[in-house]
Design an enzyme around this catalytic site. Structure first.
Site, mmCIF file in Angstrom:
data_model
loop_
_atom_site.group_PDB
_atom_site.id
_atom_site.type_symbol
_atom_site.label_atom_id
_atom_site.label_comp_id
_atom_site.label_asym_id
_atom_site.label_seq_id
_atom_site.Cartn_x
_atom_site.Cartn_y
_atom_site.Cartn_z
ATOM 1 N N SER A 1 0.823 -1.220 0.000
ATOM 2 C CA SER A 1 0.000 0.000 0.000
ATOM 3 C C SER A 1 0.853 1.264 0.000
ATOM 4 C CB SER A 1 -0.933 0.000 1.218
ATOM 5 O OG SER A 1 -0.186 -0.128 2.410
ATOM 6 N N ASN B 1 -2.114 -2.290 13.136
ATOM 7 C CA ASN B 1 -3.574 -2.151 13.075
ATOM 8 C C ASN B 1 -4.069 -0.907 13.810
ATOM 9 O OD1 ASN B 1 -3.301 -4.545 11.790
ATOM 10 N ND2 ASN B 1 -4.249 -5.819 13.378
ATOM 11 N N SER C 1 -14.483 25.657 -27.833
ATOM 12 C CA SER C 1 -14.622 24.413 -28.574
ATOM 13 C C SER C 1 -13.541 24.373 -29.647
ATOM 14 C CB SER C 1 -16.010 24.364 -29.215
ATOM 15 O OG SER C 1 -15.996 23.474 -30.313
ATOM 16 N N LYS D 1 -8.291 3.593 1.854
ATOM 17 C CA LYS D 1 -7.522 4.835 1.701
ATOM 18 C C LYS D 1 -7.706 5.522 0.358
ATOM 19 C CE LYS D 1 -4.419 2.964 4.904
ATOM 20 N NZ LYS D 1 -5.344 1.790 4.821
ATOM 21 N N LYS E 1 -18.218 29.032 -29.317
ATOM 22 C CA LYS E 1 -18.581 28.423 -28.037
ATOM 23 C C LYS E 1 -17.783 28.938 -26.847
ATOM 24 C CE LYS E 1 -21.122 25.426 -27.343
ATOM 25 N NZ LYS E 1 -21.119 23.996 -27.620
ATOM 26 N N THR F 1 -40.588 26.454 -9.985
ATOM 27 C CA THR F 1 -40.869 25.097 -9.525
ATOM 28 C C THR F 1 -41.092 24.313 -10.806
ATOM 29 O OG1 THR F 1 -43.245 25.476 -9.369
ATOM 30 C CG2 THR F 1 -41.984 25.867 -7.360
ATOM 31 N N HIS F 2 -40.649 23.079 -10.837
ATOM 32 C CA HIS F 2 -40.715 22.271 -12.062
ATOM 33 C C HIS F 2 -39.973 22.954 -13.218
ATOM 34 C CE1 HIS F 2 -43.977 20.069 -9.983
ATOM 35 N NE2 HIS F 2 -44.348 21.293 -9.607
ATOM 36 N N GLN G 1 -7.350 -2.007 4.065
ATOM 37 C CA GLN G 1 -6.356 -1.246 3.306
ATOM 38 C C GLN G 1 -7.021 -0.520 2.129
ATOM 39 O OE1 GLN G 1 -2.285 -2.775 2.977
ATOM 40 N NE2 GLN G 1 -2.630 -2.891 0.783
ATOM 41 N N GLU H 1 -19.658 22.060 -15.012
ATOM 42 C CA GLU H 1 -19.943 20.717 -15.545
ATOM 43 C C GLU H 1 -19.060 19.661 -14.899
ATOM 44 O OE1 GLU H 1 -21.477 21.820 -20.058
ATOM 45 O OE2 GLU H 1 -19.396 21.302 -19.745
ATOM 46 N N TYR I 1 -9.415 -6.442 12.823
ATOM 47 C CA TYR I 1 -8.808 -5.919 11.598
ATOM 48 C C TYR I 1 -8.775 -6.990 10.508
ATOM 49 C CZ TYR I 1 -5.508 -4.121 8.209
ATOM 50 O OH TYR I 1 -4.939 -3.697 7.037
ATOM 51 N N ASN J 1 -17.850 27.339 -23.128
ATOM 52 C CA ASN J 1 -18.491 26.248 -22.387
ATOM 53 C C ASN J 1 -18.258 26.357 -20.884
ATOM 54 O OD1 ASN J 1 -19.367 25.114 -24.809
ATOM 55 N ND2 ASN J 1 -17.440 23.990 -25.062
HETATM 56 N N1 ARG Z 1 -1.303 -1.245 5.124
HETATM 57 C C1 ARG Z 1 -2.203 -1.702 6.113
HETATM 58 C C2 ARG Z 1 -3.560 -0.994 5.964
HETATM 59 O O1 ARG Z 1 -3.598 -0.034 5.285
HETATM 60 C C3 ARG Z 1 -1.642 -1.409 7.477
HETATM 61 C C4 ARG Z 1 -2.121 -2.358 8.531
HETATM 62 C C5 ARG Z 1 -1.586 -3.702 8.218
HETATM 63 N N2 ARG Z 1 -1.859 -4.630 9.233
HETATM 64 C C6 ARG Z 1 -1.706 -5.921 9.062
HETATM 65 N N3 ARG Z 1 -1.983 -6.699 10.044
HETATM 66 N N4 ARG Z 1 -1.347 -6.436 7.904
HETATM 67 O O2 ARG Z 1 -4.566 -1.388 6.503
#
Ligand code: ARG
Length: 465
Positions: free
Chosen positions: A29, A116, A283, A331, A289, A161-162, A328, A296, A323, A291
């Site tokens: 990660s 964790n 454009s 993120k 144009k 409205t509408h 992971q 948008e 956990y 835009n």
């Molecule tokens: N990269 C992991 C995550 O984003 C960190 C925690 C990893 N923990 C583990 N027991 N493998 O969740």
């Protein structure tokens, strides 16, 4: 980024074979969680400080660790840090660099914690800071709206409205509706922040730790309101991300609605506003144009933010305590939500500041479509006619107006009197646009005096927090 397979992973002890190279890259990660490095180091410094206070580390060990972490942070800040995929994530990259730097003392940092609780802490630190930044951006957009509304208190436009002309309103009043939506958004993020503001560190892998740690002290060092009550929940809870993501989705839905209005209003059919050239593109084929790309794009971005909310809910729904590696996956959608939300808010505040309004076009549009029909009905009610009958009478007058191509205010008195003998010369005061908006004179309504008061109250409400 260094991609070679490494056999000296912190957890290599129980393994006989190296990790498959593809699996290593697949499970890593660090490519995205490295953006948490500041928070990871901040959390580690607090953890080491707490360990020393509890005599789990010596003061000398703490100092070496804290100085080492500070140097690692400086290297990352300066772009001089080499991230390694075999070291999986931001946590192990930083710990390995620390140990390379300061020697065996670095290996003591992970005492009494786990990745964790560490990752859950990092995300909370990150999100707390981002929520603060997002609330500032919402406030900036709200102020741009207030400044604009102040100048448009008397600008009459059709209210819809509408998407059909309904009744005259002022543009200032319309803008203040946007303000209210954003005020709720800003409150929602503050509420969400209360549940982000909890320290998971100390939960360790899932059950807590055998060392005499003091999570209250760590919480104090990191400015968290309090430590988590339950270690299993602490490492696995991602509700705060879901809440954030839901608040973000609602905010994007609002920005998307504003965008839709700006797109309509800036079209030749409406011509109510003109977006500054800086927020539009041309454009490649049609030379005429201009835009409205920015609104948008913001309208389009709402889609991906809604998608992230669905993705995150689905990510969580099947997970047993505590956990799981699934987490992971929280993120990338979170980071993408934060980035696009902040970008959309920034561009919107700038765009509203530079918006040009065509008050004449707005007023002319309000003159079409019998926007004061309700005012005529209310006038008849004041003369003693029941509302339903008044509604029918005005309907007939509107039908005549349509046949003759005239607004109600343009029909001569004798013609209006065909429909009701109660109509007199004073009717024309209520059929004007300014008379119509001025008559809606109570809290929450569109009369210019009321909108002015609403703007003043809005400024006070904003100053309150
Ligand atoms: N990269 C992991 C995550 O984003 C960190 C925690 C990893 N923990 C583990 N027991 N493998 O969740």
């Amino acid at each position: 980024m260094n991609t070679e397979t490494s056999s000296d992973k912190p957890w290599a002890g129980r393994f006989n074979e190296p990790t498959d190279a593809f699996v290593e890259a697949f499970t890593a990660s660090v490519g995205f969680d490295r953006r948490l490095y500041r928070y990871d180091i901040e959390g580690s410094i607090a953890h080491a400080t707490m360990l020393a206070r509890q005599s789990i580390l010596t003061a000398a060990e703490r100092d070496v660790i804290v100085n080492g972490l500070t140097r690692v942070r400086e290297r990352i800040d300066a772009g001089e840090f080499e991230w390694s995929i075999p070291l999986e994530d931001v946590h192990m990259n930083i710990e390995a660099a620390l140990t390379r730097d300061i020697g065996d003392t670095g290996k003591k940092l992970h005492t009494g914690r786990s990745r964790n609780d560490q990752v859950a802490t990092d995300i909370r630190l990150y999100l707390r800071a981002e929520i603060n930044a997002i609330r500032v951006e919402i406030g900036r957009l709200q102020r741009a709206i207030l400044d604009r509304a102040e100048r448009e208190v008397e600008s009459v436009m059709p209210g819809f409205t509408h998407l059909q002309v309904a009744q005259p309103i002022t543009f200032g009043h319309h803008l203040m509706a946007w303000f209210e939506m954003l005020q709720r958004d800003r409150e929602r993020f503050a509420d969400c922040r209360r549940r982000v503001d909890i320290l998971p560190l100390g939960a360790a892998a899932l059950a807590g730790t055998t060392y005499p740690i003091d999570p209250r002290y760590t919480a104090e060092l990191l400015g968290f309101a309090h430590p988590a009550e339950n270690s299993l929940d602490a490492v696995s809870d991602r509700d705060f991300i879901l809440e954030f993501s839901a608040a973000a989705a609602i905010l994007m839905m609002h920005l998307s609605r504003f965008s839709e209005e700006l797109i309509l209003w800036s079209s030749a059919r409406f011509g109510f506003v003109e977006l500054s050239d800086a927020f539009c593109t041309g454009s490649s084929i049609m030379p005429q144009k201009k835009n409205p790309d920015v609104p948008e794009l913001v309208r389009g971005k709402a889609g991906r933010i809604f998608g992230h909310l669905m993705g995150l809910l689905t990510l969580m729904k099947g997970q047993p305590l505590a956990y799981n590696k699934d987490n992971q996956e929280d993120k990338e959608p979170l980071f993408d939500t934060v980035d696009n939300l902040k970008g959309s808010l920034k561009v919107f505040a700038d765009m509203i500041g530079a918006l040009q309004c065509n008050a004449e076009r707005m007023r002319a549009a309000a003159r079409q479509g019998f926007a004061t029909a309700t005012d005529l009905a209310d006038y008849l009610v004041r003369k003693g006619i029941p509302f339903r009958d008044a509604h029918e009478i005005v309907g007939q007058a509107v039908a005549l107006g349509i046949r003759e191509g005239k607004d109600l205010s343009e029909l001569p008195l004798e013609k209006l009197r065909q429909f009701s003998a109660d109509i007199a010369e004073d009717v024309f005061a209520v059929l004007t646009l300014d008379g119509s908006v001025a008559a809606r004179d109570h809290i929450g309504a569109t009369a210019p005096v009321r909108v002015r008061a609403a703007i003043a109250r809005a400024r006070e409400r904003m100053a309150d927090d």
